[in-house]
Design an enzyme around this catalytic site. Structure first.
Site, mmCIF file in Angstrom:
data_model
loop_
_atom_site.group_PDB
_atom_site.id
_atom_site.type_symbol
_atom_site.label_atom_id
_atom_site.label_comp_id
_atom_site.label_asym_id
_atom_site.label_seq_id
_atom_site.Cartn_x
_atom_site.Cartn_y
_atom_site.Cartn_z
ATOM 1 C CE LYS A 1 5.924 -0.958 10.260
ATOM 2 N NZ LYS A 1 4.591 -0.075 9.271
ATOM 3 N N GLY B 1 -4.815 -1.757 4.751
ATOM 4 C CA GLY B 1 -4.026 -2.936 4.306
ATOM 5 C C GLY B 1 -4.771 -4.335 4.647
ATOM 6 N NE ARG B 2 -6.639 -3.739 10.618
ATOM 7 C CZ ARG B 2 -6.068 -2.447 10.845
ATOM 8 N NH1 ARG B 2 -4.523 -2.405 10.148
ATOM 9 N NH2 ARG B 2 -6.577 -1.512 11.559
ATOM 10 C CG HIS C 1 -5.249 -36.057 15.888
ATOM 11 N ND1 HIS C 1 -5.424 -37.141 16.453
ATOM 12 C CD2 HIS C 1 -6.333 -35.896 15.220
ATOM 13 C CE1 HIS C 1 -6.606 -37.819 16.017
ATOM 14 N NE2 HIS C 1 -6.944 -36.850 15.043
ATOM 15 C CE LYS D 1 -3.337 2.423 2.843
ATOM 16 N NZ LYS D 1 -4.426 2.222 3.982
ATOM 17 C CD GLU E 1 9.265 -5.660 7.304
ATOM 18 O OE1 GLU E 1 9.130 -4.671 6.810
ATOM 19 O OE2 GLU E 1 9.370 -5.866 8.431
ATOM 20 C CD GLU F 1 -2.042 -4.387 11.215
ATOM 21 O OE1 GLU F 1 -2.484 -4.155 10.326
ATOM 22 O OE2 GLU F 1 -0.596 -4.488 11.449
HETATM 23 O O1 F6P Z 1 3.099 -2.627 9.815
HETATM 24 C C1 F6P Z 1 1.832 -3.084 9.508
HETATM 25 C C2 F6P Z 1 1.165 -2.798 8.157
HETATM 26 O O2 F6P Z 1 1.142 -1.387 8.016
HETATM 27 C C3 F6P Z 1 0.044 -3.573 8.002
HETATM 28 O O3 F6P Z 1 -1.193 -2.714 8.457
HETATM 29 C C4 F6P Z 1 0.044 -3.400 6.458
HETATM 30 O O4 F6P Z 1 -0.930 -4.478 5.911
HETATM 31 C C5 F6P Z 1 1.374 -4.052 6.073
HETATM 32 O O5 F6P Z 1 2.261 -3.292 7.225
HETATM 33 C C6 F6P Z 1 1.936 -3.983 4.684
HETATM 34 O O6 F6P Z 1 2.038 -2.497 4.454
HETATM 35 P P1 F6P Z 1 2.105 -1.980 2.925
HETATM 36 O O7 F6P Z 1 0.935 -2.960 2.245
HETATM 37 O O8 F6P Z 1 2.126 -0.512 2.848
HETATM 38 O O9 F6P Z 1 3.609 -2.707 2.517
#
Ligand code: F6P
Length: 550
Positions: A514, A273-274, A390, A211, A217, A359
């Site tokens: 972060k 995002g979620r 199990h 987003k 990452e 979240e």
């Molecule tokens: O760090 C949490 C977050 O902002 C989530 O809410 C989001 O889904 C994820 O990181 C990834 O964010 P992006 O889509 O901006 O890379």
């Protein structure tokens, strides 16, 4: 009164009424509830779309449910719901509208944000996605060397990974089996390594989903993927345009990374995002299942959106699920909530719901900026139910904790299974029904004795029961049913956040880690001094450097 004009939740008469009711109800037994009202199994059911939602095995009476609905009314759940659908800026800490429901609005719908109808833009992106997905699927979209794409690697994290990865897995039976799909999220290089080690770069498309396009990452993995691609294709930078697409709200960062914005599929800041895998973030899924199936899934979302918006409170499935959660979380001291799908294809669904729920509702500060005085979101967990049986079901049956659980199952196995494998389905579902029965009604000491069990083993073999469950049953796990399930949980989470008076759409709690990671990294790589590093972390950093021979 709160700054938002609302009496604090735990001081409302509706809250007190529920507290009193809990005392009156005492140790209510499900056996007694069913004996007193045999119609319960029929009455405590809601049908929404293709979902049969049975909440009869809950520790509630008609009065409990009525009091919970009064709490929803008093806390303004319905007003906030309507404000969300209208596009008001209900995400107040980020000053944003919350409009994932607009992502599945029909073409002719009008949903305005600041006076502008956003639906045409939603459909324009869906159409572009459909065109692109169609070209990849047909082989018309070729890689740099002219070969068709055979592998799609989605790079993203959080909502930009969990949604598409979960839905891909859930709808695997509908995917184009000639294509390979991989989902990379972890900044541990092993994730990307394992995803691409057997792939041919000439036939591989990277879908970079972010987003913000600033998530370290994702950008790190995308950079490494780019190097791998260029190394494999002779270093010609022009290859990037045929092998990288971006899904984002941030065109500047996408361009800055080196992806042509002509290869970008857009979404908007009013999509959390979620809550985003039904936006451009679902491109990998759309390539996998095709545009028509993707639209069927959106239709499923829409069915539950409409239901949530219009169904009366007594028969509103997301509302009821949210209220039941509040009952256990706030009045019966449950700390967690299990989601137990009896479908191998839903193996990633609990992990997806973890982000959606935790979240959203893992907050201790209310919308009024004050610390809450009540419990908010539970710990959400689970795995496919048969495997759980199990492993950890022992604790659910005979442990000391109250764990409300959702059981999700289907009447039909997936069509492409062989007859022999299809025949296993009744065994799977026999377990599904048996477990909720055992959890609810247990086994009394007398029943155990009646089986001739020696007296000293009777306490061990007794099941107290009264472990509450919701059963969600559908005929088949289709794209539409998946959309319905996801929307059901999205709105359940909404209901709970509204009652707890928290902003379910921000996530400030992930920021500190972060920032600290950025600060600590130079200490690991270069041994740089990190001002203000606490002694515990400093010692761990030193141990790490020593282990790495630095
Ligand atoms: O760090 C949490 C977050 O902002 C989530 O809410 C989001 O889904 C994820 O990181 C990834 O964010 P992006 O889509 O901006 O890379």
């Amino acid at each position: 009164m709160n700054t938002d004009g609302r009496t604090r939740l735990n001081r409302t008469p509706e809250w007190s009424a529920l507290t009193e009711h809990r005392e009156e109800l005492g140790g209510v037994r499900l056996r007694e509830l069913f004996a007193a009202d045999p119609s319960r199994a029929r009455r405590y059911v809601v049908r929404v779309g293709d979902l049969h939602v049975d909440y009869s095995k809950h520790l509630v009476t008609d009065e409990t449910l009525a009091l919970l609905r009064e709490l929803a009314e008093a806390t303004g759940v319905f007003g906030l719901r309507d404000a969300m659908f209208r596009g008001e800026r209900i995400n107040t800490t980020e000053d944003r509208a919350v409009l994932h429901t607009a992502l599945r609005a029909p073409r002719e719908a009008v949903v305005e944000v600041d006076g502008e109808n956003v639906v045409p833009a939603v459909h324009a992106v869906l159409d572009r996605m459909a065109d692109f997905a169609g070209r990849v699927r047909s082989g018309e979209w070729t890689g740099h060397t002219g070969r068709p794409i055979r592998n799609v690697v989605n790079i993203g994290i959080g909502g930009s990974d969990l949604g598409p990865a979960m839905a891909y897995e859930a709808l695997r039976a509908y995917t184009d089996r000639a294509l390979t799909f991989r989902f990379v999220s972890n900044v541990d290089g092993a994730d990307l390594h394992e995803a691409i080690r057997d792939l041919d770069p000439a036939e591989t498309l990277f879908v970079v989903a972010s987003k913000t396009f600033t998530t370290v990452e994702t950008v790190t993995n995308a950079t490494s993927a780019r190097s791998w691609l260029l190394a494999g294709l002779g270093g010609d930078e022009k290859a990037v345009a045929r092998h990288f697409v971006a899904l984002s709200t941030n065109a500047d960062e996408v361009a800055g990374f080196g992806i042509d914005t002509a290869n970008m599929f857009e979404f908007w800041d009013w999509v959390g995002g979620r809550y985003s895998y039904d936006s451009a973030i679902g491109l990998s899924l759309m390539i996998a299942i095709g545009p028509d199936r993707f639209r069927e899934m959106l239709e499923g979302f829409r069915i539950v959106d409409e239901h949530f918006r219009t169904a009366p409170a007594e028969a509103n499935a997301p509302l009821l699920m949210g209220l039941l959660g509040v009952w256990y979380n706030n009045f019966l001291d449950a700390q967690s909530h299990a989601v137990l799908p009896y479908s191998h294809y839903l193996s990633k669904f609990p992990a997806y719901l973890q982000q959606l729920d935790m979240e959203s509702n893992g907050k201790y500060v209310g919308r009024d900026g004050r610390e809450v005085e009540w419990q908010t979101g539970p710990v959400v967990w689970g795995t496919p139910g048969t495997n759980g049986q199990h492993a950890y079901y022992q604790l659910i049956h005979q442990g000391t904790k109250l764990i409300p659980a959702d059981f999700i199952g289907f009447a039909e196995p997936v069509a492409e299974l062989s007859d022999e494998l299809k025949a296993q389905h009744d065994l799977l579902m026999a377990n599904f029904f048996a477990q909720t029965q055992a959890l609810a009604f247990g086994k009394t000491p007398d029943e155990v004795r009646g089986e001739g069990v020696p007296e000293e083993l009777v306490p061990h073999k007794t099941f107290k029961g009264d472990h509450p469950t919701t059963t969600i049953l559908a005929r088949e796990l289709t794209p539409s049913v998946l959309g319905q399930l996801v929307a059901l949980y999205e709105h359940k989470v909404f209901v709970q956040g509204a009652i707890w008076n928290i902003d379910s759409f921000d996530q400030w709690g992930v920021e500190l880690g972060k920032v600290l990671a950025r600060r600590v990294e130079p200490a690991l790589t270069e041994g740089a001094d990190v001002p203000g590093l606490d002694p515990s972390t400093a010692a761990l950093v030193a141990a790490y450097r020593e282990l790495r021979g630095r």
